[in-house]
Scaffold this motif. Structure first.
Motif: not given
Length: 115
Positions: A56-58, A88-90, A95-98, A104-112
């Motif tokens: 979602x970087x762009x 992946x985000x900036x 807002x991307x970080x939040x 990631x809280x919804x899917x704990x094994x999600x790699x951020x």
């Protein structure tokens, strides 16, 4: 697989197993977001190796209906139990970080990955 307008584009790159989101997503409600969710869920089904990336970087803006769509996507990926999702985000875009930390809280094994 791609959805493209003047305001945004969502495409799935099968070779890199990556969904790219670009532009501003200001659609009204879940009905207008349905094709985007369908594309994203299709990427889960096409991905037989288990690794999937969401970039979602762009993505410049995402309204609440879009956040709901991303949430549905991540919950579906989590429920598959075979999907290793990387998002992946900036780090400089608050807002991307939040959003990504909430996903990631919804899917704990999600790699951020915050660049």
């Amino acid at each position: 697989m791609e959805i493209k307008t003047e305001e945004y584009s969502i495409n799935y790159d099968d070779e890199h197993h990556t969904i790219y989101c670009k532009g501003s997503l200001l659609l009204s409600g879940s009905e207008e977001y349905a094709p985007l969710l369908e594309l994203m869920l299709g990427a889960i089904e096409k991905n037989h190796e288990g690794k999937l990336q969401l970039n979602v970087q762009e993505l410049e803006f995402l309204n609440s209906s879009g956040i709901n769509t991303m949430t549905k996507f991540v919950i579906n990926a989590r429920n598959q139990k075979t999907v290793n999702l990387t998002v992946t985000g900036y780090a400089e875009i608050p807002w991307q970080v939040r959003l990504l930390k909430n996903l990631q809280r919804l899917m704990p094994n999600l790699e951020l990955v915050l660049i």
